[in-house]
Design an enzyme around this catalytic site. Structure first.
Site, short mmCIF file in Angstrom:
data_model
loop_
_atom_site.label_atom_id
_atom_site.label_comp_id
_atom_site.label_asym_id
_atom_site.label_seq_id
_atom_site.Cartn_x
_atom_site.Cartn_y
_atom_site.Cartn_z
N TYR A 115 0.83 -1.21 0.00
CA TYR A 115 0.00 0.00 0.00
C TYR A 115 0.86 1.26 0.00
CZ TYR A 115 -4.66 -1.96 0.86
OH TYR A 115 -5.86 -2.59 0.75
N LYS B 184 3.34 -15.42 2.56
CA LYS B 184 3.59 -16.20 1.34
C LYS B 184 5.10 -16.45 1.31
CE LYS B 184 2.22 -18.10 -2.53
NZ LYS B 184 1.36 -19.30 -2.59
N ASP C 140 -2.73 -18.46 0.64
CA ASP C 140 -3.70 -19.21 -0.17
C ASP C 140 -4.40 -20.26 0.68
OD1 ASP C 140 -1.21 -20.43 -0.01
OD2 ASP C 140 -1.18 -21.14 -2.09
N ASP D 32 -6.43 -7.01 4.04
CA ASP D 32 -7.54 -6.37 3.32
C ASP D 32 -8.39 -7.44 2.65
OD1 ASP D 32 -9.02 -4.21 2.15
OD2 ASP D 32 -8.00 -4.66 0.26
N ASP E 256 -12.31 -9.24 4.17
CA ASP E 256 -13.57 -9.21 3.41
C ASP E 256 -14.12 -10.63 3.25
OD1 ASP E 256 -13.26 -6.43 2.96
OD2 ASP E 256 -14.09 -6.62 0.93
C1 IPM Z 1 -10.39 -1.24 3.94
C2 IPM Z 1 -10.60 -0.60 2.60
C3 IPM Z 1 -9.44 0.34 2.30
C4 IPM Z 1 -8.19 -0.48 2.30
C5 IPM Z 1 -9.61 1.15 1.01
C6 IPM Z 1 -10.87 1.96 1.00
C7 IPM Z 1 -8.41 2.02 0.75
O1 IPM Z 1 -10.77 -1.58 1.62
O2 IPM Z 1 -10.29 -0.50 4.94
O3 IPM Z 1 -10.33 -2.47 4.00
O4 IPM Z 1 -7.86 -1.13 1.30
O5 IPM Z 1 -7.49 -0.48 3.33
MG MG Z 2 -10.88 -3.55 2.36
#
Ligand code: IPM
Ligand code: MG
Length: 360
Positions: free
Chosen positions: A143, A192, A224, A248, A252
């Site tokens: 990032y 990884k 993975d 990240d 999710d």
């Molecule tokens: C999160 C989001 C952010 C990230 C984006 C909006 C930059 O996806 O907080 O998970 O990737 O950190």
């Molecule tokens: Mg995110």
């Protein structure tokens, strides 16, 4: 009676409505416990780009640094998608995390019994419960690494760099082990290391930090495999420690175990007490302004804020139990609605949680 300064960054898309609902819940906490919270509303993201030309105005950073805690809605949307990377709304959030030194992002993934049916996974897989805490490195890795365009052997190419220093890994690993000590005593460090040099440094550093925490078991897992195990056997995980990018993605994925990403809060912390609290989800421009968003993730982020940055532990308990009660009574926003439950909008969901706190 406590007096606290809280910076509220509504941001874009559903940011305003989830934040209004959350402020209603915080107001209920103030009434119930006779606290006073001073709110400021600095700009971030697309809204800041439209008004100030940049996604993170200096004034926003200054206000956040003068606050005891920062609560954020969400940033981004199609309107700003074609902007250059340094003025994209997301850049505002990344720069704020960095400016405040918030290197550890804590993401609790908890499945509520009442929502087992909202998860797309079979009950068989969820039967032992899901209670995972992600600790995601937040101010390093790909990032923040060098990026750009250059001439490659096949013509123009773009690149991003994953780099981690020992210090960056050490400090976030420490947070993970400390959290695991107060939980079930296990850290799964995701990397990884079979391919990436930065992952090999990550793994060696985490192993050294682990020695300071003899009561905590350390398990290393390739990313993975971690993606697969999260779906196959989620109850095996306690604390999951990851780099910025892996966290990240995996958080999710893990969110879907609970039924909806609309339920999950996140808190980012550094060396001091001040933290940044936000939902895991994004700005959901498709449902913005339709009163269809789920405010629970932001409400629970506010609850994390109260205990972690403001030391108000009892208040956090009140909010969390109000959320559970409202869900137990069958109220659902559209993202977690299943037949036989009561569908409510964002505003109503906020009111129900606030009322529950006032009447508890
Ligand atoms: C999160 C989001 C952010 C990230 C984006 C909006 C930059 O996806 O907080 O998970 O990737 O950190
Ligand atoms: Mg995110």
């Amino acid at each position: 009676m406590a007096n606290h300064k809280i910076a509220i960054l509504r941001g874009d898309g559903i940011g305003a409505e989830i934040m209004d609902a959350t402020i209603g819940v915080l107001d209920a906490v103030c009434i119930r416990f006779k606290h006073k919270f001073d709110y400021t509303f600095p700009l971030i993201g697309g809204e800041a780009v439209d008004n100030e030309g940049v996604p993170l105005p200096q004034e926003t950073v200054d206000v956040c640094k003068k606050s005891d805690a920062v609560l954020l809605g969400a940033v981004g949307g199609p309107k700003w998608d074609s902007l250059a990377s340094h003025i994209r709304p997301e850049k505002g959030l990344l720069s704020l995390r960095s400016a405040l030194g918030l290197y550890a992002n804590i993401r609790p993934i908890v499945l509520y019994d009442d929502l087992k049916n909202a998860s797309p996974l079979k009950n068989e897989i969820l039967k032992n419960g899901v209670d995972i805490t992600f600790v995601r490195e937040l101010t390093g890795g790909i990032y923040f690494g060098t990026r750009g365009y250059r001439d490659g052997t096949l013509g123009q190419e773009a690149y991003d760099t994953e780099a981690y220093s020992v210090k960056e890994v050490e400090r976030v690993a420490r947070v993970a082990f400390q959290i695991a000590e107060g939980r079930r005593g296990k850290v799964t460090s995701v990397d990884k290391a079979n391919v990436l040099e930065s992952s090999r440094l990550w793994r060696a550093t985490v192993a050294r930090v682990a020695k300071d925490f003899p009561k905590v078991e350390l398990e290393n897992m390739y990313v993975d495999n971690a993606a697969m195990q999260l779906i196959k056997n989620p109850s095996k995980f306690d604390v999951i420690l990851t780099s910025n990018m892996f966290g990240d993605i995996l958080s999710d994925e893990a969110a879907m175990l609970t039924g909806s990403i609309g339920l999950l809060p996140s808190g980012s912390v550094g060396d001091g007490k001040r933290g940044l609290y936000e939902p895991i989800h994004g700005s959901a421009p498709d449902i913005a302004g339709k009163d269809a968003a789920n405010p629970i993730a932001t409400v629970l982020a506010a609850a994390m804020m109260l205990s972690t940055s403001l030391g108000l532990h009892e208040e956090t308990g009140y909010i969390e139990s109000a959320v559970r009660k409202v869900l137990a009574k069958g109220y659902r926003t559209p993202d977690i609605y299943t037949a036989g439950t009561k569908k409510v909008g964002c505003e109503k969901m906020g009111e129900l949680i606030a009322l529950n706190i006032l009447n508890a």
